[in-house]
Write an enzyme that holds these catalytic residues in place. Sequence first.
Site, PDB file in Angstrom:
ATOM      1  N   THR A 146       1.872  -4.490   4.087  1.00 25.86           N
ATOM      2  CA  THR A 146       1.751  -4.775   5.521  1.00 25.86           C
ATOM      3  C   THR A 146       1.213  -6.179   5.799  1.00 25.86           C
ATOM      4  O   THR A 146       1.381  -6.685   6.903  1.00 25.86           O
ATOM      5  CB  THR A 146       0.840  -3.736   6.204  1.00 25.86           C
ATOM      6  OG1 THR A 146      -0.447  -3.787   5.574  1.00 25.86           O
ATOM      7  CG2 THR A 146       1.425  -2.351   6.131  1.00 25.86           C
ATOM      8  N   ASP A 147       0.561  -6.801   4.812  1.00 30.08           N
ATOM      9  CA  ASP A 147      -0.087  -8.099   5.079  1.00 30.08           C
ATOM     10  C   ASP A 147       0.885  -9.143   5.627  1.00 30.08           C
ATOM     11  O   ASP A 147       0.541  -9.915   6.525  1.00 30.08           O
ATOM     12  CB  ASP A 147      -0.728  -8.656   3.795  1.00 30.08           C
ATOM     13  CG  ASP A 147      -2.019  -7.944   3.423  1.00 30.08           C
ATOM     14  OD1 ASP A 147      -2.373  -6.948   4.086  1.00 30.08           O
ATOM     15  OD2 ASP A 147      -2.681  -8.385   2.458  1.00 30.08           O
TER      16      ASP A 147
ATOM     17  N   LYS B 105       0.700  -7.900  12.522  1.00 33.45           N
ATOM     18  CA  LYS B 105      -0.349  -7.021  11.993  1.00 33.45           C
ATOM     19  C   LYS B 105      -1.648  -7.453  12.670  1.00 33.45           C
ATOM     20  O   LYS B 105      -2.032  -8.621  12.601  1.00 33.45           O
ATOM     21  CB  LYS B 105      -0.456  -7.160  10.467  1.00 33.45           C
ATOM     22  CG  LYS B 105      -1.505  -6.211   9.876  1.00 33.45           C
ATOM     23  CD  LYS B 105      -1.546  -6.234   8.353  1.00 33.45           C
ATOM     24  CE  LYS B 105      -2.602  -5.261   7.843  1.00 33.45           C
ATOM     25  NZ  LYS B 105      -2.704  -5.247   6.377  1.00 33.45           N
TER      26      LYS B 105
ATOM     27  N   GLU C 113      -1.848 -28.386  29.567  1.00 28.32           N
ATOM     28  CA  GLU C 113      -2.730 -29.552  29.442  1.00 28.32           C
ATOM     29  C   GLU C 113      -2.048 -30.652  28.655  1.00 28.32           C
ATOM     30  O   GLU C 113      -2.334 -31.819  28.821  1.00 28.32           O
ATOM     31  CB  GLU C 113      -4.023 -29.154  28.715  1.00 28.32           C
ATOM     32  CG  GLU C 113      -4.995 -28.365  29.564  1.00 28.32           C
ATOM     33  CD  GLU C 113      -6.200 -27.937  28.741  1.00 28.32           C
ATOM     34  OE1 GLU C 113      -6.957 -28.814  28.323  1.00 28.32           O
ATOM     35  OE2 GLU C 113      -6.362 -26.716  28.528  1.00 28.32           O
TER      36      GLU C 113
ATOM     37  N   THR D 214       0.820  -1.211   0.000  1.00 26.47           N
ATOM     38  CA  THR D 214       0.000   0.000   0.000  1.00 26.47           C
ATOM     39  C   THR D 214       0.855   1.262   0.000  1.00 26.47           C
ATOM     40  O   THR D 214       0.458   2.300  -0.530  1.00 26.47           O
ATOM     41  CB  THR D 214      -0.943  -0.012   1.221  1.00 26.47           C
ATOM     42  OG1 THR D 214      -1.810  -1.118   1.068  1.00 26.47           O
ATOM     43  CG2 THR D 214      -1.772   1.244   1.325  1.00 26.47           C
TER      44      THR D 214
ATOM     45  N   SER E  54       1.967  -7.825  -0.732  1.00 30.08           N
ATOM     46  CA  SER E  54       2.819  -8.780  -0.005  1.00 30.08           C
ATOM     47  C   SER E  54       2.129 -10.115   0.243  1.00 30.08           C
ATOM     48  O   SER E  54       2.762 -11.063   0.688  1.00 30.08           O
ATOM     49  CB  SER E  54       3.313  -8.165   1.297  1.00 30.08           C
ATOM     50  OG  SER E  54       2.261  -8.010   2.205  1.00 30.08           O
TER      51      SER E  54
ATOM     52  N   TYR F  89      -8.043   1.258  -4.081  1.00 24.82           N
ATOM     53  CA  TYR F  89      -6.716   1.570  -4.596  1.00 24.82           C
ATOM     54  C   TYR F  89      -6.057   0.269  -5.011  1.00 24.82           C
ATOM     55  O   TYR F  89      -6.515  -0.823  -4.678  1.00 24.82           O
ATOM     56  CB  TYR F  89      -5.861   2.274  -3.533  1.00 24.82           C
ATOM     57  CG  TYR F  89      -5.427   1.343  -2.429  1.00 24.82           C
ATOM     58  CD1 TYR F  89      -6.294   1.020  -1.380  1.00 24.82           C
ATOM     59  CD2 TYR F  89      -4.167   0.755  -2.448  1.00 24.82           C
ATOM     60  CE1 TYR F  89      -5.908   0.142  -0.384  1.00 24.82           C
ATOM     61  CE2 TYR F  89      -3.771  -0.118  -1.449  1.00 24.82           C
ATOM     62  CZ  TYR F  89      -4.651  -0.414  -0.421  1.00 24.82           C
ATOM     63  OH  TYR F  89      -4.265  -1.290   0.550  1.00 24.82           O
TER      64      TYR F  89
HETATM   65  N1  GLU Z   1      -2.350  -6.453   0.604  1.00 25.36           N
HETATM   66  C1  GLU Z   1      -1.332  -5.536   0.240  1.00 25.36           C
HETATM   67  C2  GLU Z   1       0.040  -5.921   0.781  1.00 25.36           C
HETATM   68  O1  GLU Z   1       0.196  -6.477   1.827  1.00 25.36           O
HETATM   69  C3  GLU Z   1      -1.650  -4.151   0.666  1.00 25.36           C
HETATM   70  C4  GLU Z   1      -1.800  -3.992   2.165  1.00 25.36           C
HETATM   71  C5  GLU Z   1      -0.807  -3.029   2.749  1.00 25.36           C
HETATM   72  O2  GLU Z   1       0.310  -2.884   2.284  1.00 25.36           O
HETATM   73  O3  GLU Z   1      -1.204  -2.397   3.752  1.00 25.36           O
HETATM   74  O4  GLU Z   1       0.985  -5.592   0.130  1.00 25.36           O
END
Ligand code: GLU
Length: 330
Positions: A94-95, A167, A287, A15, A61, A28
């Site tokens: 971020t994924d 995340k 357990e 992103t 990602s 986007y």
């Molecule tokens: N799903 C995309 C990725 O991980 C965009 C999400 C992001 O970067 O926040 O690259």
Amino acid sequence: MNKKPKIHILATGGTIAGAGETSVGAVYEPGKMNINDILKLIPAINEIADISGEQFINIGSQDITATLWLKLARHIRKYLASDEVDGIVITHGTDTIEETAYFLNLIIPFSKPVVLTGSMRPTTAYSTDGPANLFNAILVASSKNSIGKGVLVTANEKIFNAHGVSKIATTHIDAFADCSYGPVGYVNGADVEFQRSVKKIHTVKSVFAKTLPKSLPEVVILYSYAGINTMLFDACIKAQVNGIVFAGTGNGNVPKPFLSKVKKAREKNIHIVRASRMLRGEVVTGELSDEKLGTIASGALIPQKAKILLQLALTITNDLLQIREIFKYY
Ligand code: GLU
């Protein structure tokens, strides 16, 4: 006057490189902008560091693979071996940023800073966190305080170590946390401040950083829930995977119908890590006894990182006791 640190940026997409049709809409596409265009939005950073930017790949990602990780690791090792580079910043979706960070944390044999960052809003949005996160990541990579800290992730003014960061939100800006132990530090204005150190082994001391493997073994993650049947676990045994990370309930608990299956998997030399669906706390003997089951407790590693550690562990040993030791210290 002190010389400015030389920071090389490897851009991989996400992103932070995203572009939307308008600056307010939620729609986007990630991986659209070039790193040099994003850098133009933060000219003040040139007072802090000498920066070079390189578009390594430009993808979401969710599409990152072990092959790309190994290629990225080779690239970083080459740069850090040179006196021309004092630190690396990686822009990343971020994924899966936490997974790439943890993988690199185990496989980069340098104490120079390596810092990953991304953003939750595309750089074309009014509410973007991309340029600020990139600015802060370069600050962190430029700071002497970051040397020897292992691979770091910085987002929303917080600094996390690769072992603990997750995340935790789908779209909110405040999307990162170390749910068990908290951030290792903060970026306050232009100051990079670390509050705590991390005992886990990483980078220069990591046994996995000696040589890069050519590929990674097949390890899968199975997610537990009330009423789960053994269908997928059976399929993994049949497929002869190298390992299974069982994201169990609570303290890595495994339902009764699985206990005989775990034994069967072990007979076929498939290693089983007991991890947890929980984001906070450690999986320890409770357990269930790992001694009796022949399993490995994940400690504080979330399932997707336990998977990476098991993959790397299996590149150097097949011995259950050694793998348990690795899970204690990494
Ligand atoms: N799903 C995309 C990725 O991980 C965009 C999400 C992001 O970067 O926040 O690259």
